[in-house]
Structure formats: structure tokens, C-alpha cells
Design a protein around this motif. Sequence first.
Motif, PDB file in Angstrom:
ATOM      1  N   ASN A  77       0.887  -1.200  -0.046  1.00 40.25           N
ATOM      2  CA  ASN A  77       0.080   0.180  -0.180  1.00 40.25           C
ATOM      3  C   ASN A  77       0.971   1.263  -0.036  1.00 40.25           C
ATOM      4  O   ASN A  77       2.228   1.201  -0.027  1.00 40.25           O
ATOM      5  CB  ASN A  77      -0.888   0.083   1.420  1.00 40.25           C
ATOM      6  N   ASN A  78       0.143   2.400   0.047  1.00 40.33           N
ATOM      7  CA  ASN A  78       0.910   3.677  -0.011  1.00 40.33           C
ATOM      8  C   ASN A  78       1.704   3.970   1.184  1.00 40.33           C
ATOM      9  O   ASN A  78       2.411   4.906   1.469  1.00 40.33           O
ATOM     10  CB  ASN A  78       0.030   4.591  -0.247  1.00 40.33           C
ATOM     11  N   ASP A  79       1.498   3.143   2.331  1.00 41.48           N
ATOM     12  CA  ASP A  79       2.103   3.317   3.520  1.00 41.48           C
ATOM     13  C   ASP A  79       3.408   2.528   3.688  1.00 41.48           C
ATOM     14  O   ASP A  79       4.127   2.235   4.759  1.00 41.48           O
ATOM     15  CB  ASP A  79       1.405   3.011   4.858  1.00 41.48           C
ATOM     16  N   ALA A  80       3.879   1.970   2.434  1.00 44.25           N
ATOM     17  CA  ALA A  80       5.056   1.185   2.300  1.00 44.25           C
ATOM     18  C   ALA A  80       4.933  -0.380   3.281  1.00 44.25           C
ATOM     19  O   ALA A  80       6.017  -0.651   3.298  1.00 44.25           O
ATOM     20  CB  ALA A  80       6.168   1.924   2.600  1.00 44.25           C
ATOM     21  N   ALA A  81       3.918  -0.869   3.487  1.00 44.72           N
ATOM     22  CA  ALA A  81       3.919  -1.809   4.103  1.00 44.72           C
ATOM     23  C   ALA A  81       4.281  -3.011   3.379  1.00 44.72           C
ATOM     24  O   ALA A  81       3.680  -3.179   2.137  1.00 44.72           O
ATOM     25  CB  ALA A  81       2.370  -2.179   4.696  1.00 44.72           C
ATOM     26  N   PHE A  82       5.048  -4.045   3.729  1.00 49.37           N
ATOM     27  CA  PHE A  82       5.326  -5.093   2.706  1.00 49.37           C
ATOM     28  C   PHE A  82       4.460  -6.234   2.810  1.00 49.37           C
ATOM     29  O   PHE A  82       3.766  -6.557   3.624  1.00 49.37           O
ATOM     30  CB  PHE A  82       6.649  -5.680   3.358  1.00 49.37           C
ATOM     31  N   VAL A  83       4.324  -6.933   1.551  1.00 48.89           N
ATOM     32  CA  VAL A  83       3.354  -7.962   1.247  1.00 48.89           C
ATOM     33  C   VAL A  83       4.247  -9.135   1.993  1.00 48.89           C
ATOM     34  O   VAL A  83       5.371  -9.480   1.649  1.00 48.89           O
ATOM     35  CB  VAL A  83       3.302  -8.474  -0.143  1.00 48.89           C
ATOM     36  N   THR A  84       3.378  -9.800   2.675  1.00 48.88           N
ATOM     37  CA  THR A  84       3.954 -10.943   3.521  1.00 48.88           C
ATOM     38  C   THR A  84       3.511 -12.293   3.165  1.00 48.88           C
ATOM     39  O   THR A  84       3.988 -13.499   3.517  1.00 48.88           O
ATOM     40  CB  THR A  84       3.689 -10.844   5.219  1.00 48.88           C
TER      41      THR A  84
END
Length: 84
Positions: free
Chosen positions: A76-83
Motif C-alpha cells: 500500500n501507500n504506507d510502504a507495508a510489505f506484502v507478507t
Amino acid sequence: TVTETCYLGLYCKHILALQAHARKAGATDCVLPLAIMTSGDTHAKTVALLKKNNNFGMAEGQVVIVKQEKVPSLANNDAAFVTQ
């Protein structure tokens, strides 16, 4: 309209046209490269497509393929990594 033109073939055609123009203008040794970044999902198919079409007229070694290893993706735009 739909031309069914392969995008790699179109890129090669344009690069070869620019190369021919440069050579005509005096840069007789001009060789313009094409670098393609692939992934594990696209690498084999890209290599096969180039081989099947004789690099779309580009010289051996003129096309460089770089296979990128798997890297984390942002979710997402919050730079959360896909896990997953």
C-alpha cells in the motif's frame, strides 16, 4: 486498433532504426543496446521469444537480459510489505 505487434519486436525495430540513423550520420560503429529485466516468472518465456524471433534483428550480445531475484513488494501507500 489492435496490431498484434509484439512489444519487444517494436522496441527492437525502433532501436535498430535509431542505430541506422546514427550510423548514417557518421557513427559507423554505433551499436545501441537493449536491456531487459525479467523475473523468475517471465525469464524463460522472454528468452524463448527472443530466440524464436532471432532477437528481432538485433545482433548477438546487443540484447542483455537481467533476471531479477524475488524482492519484497509493497502492499500500500504506507510502504507495508506484502507478507504472503
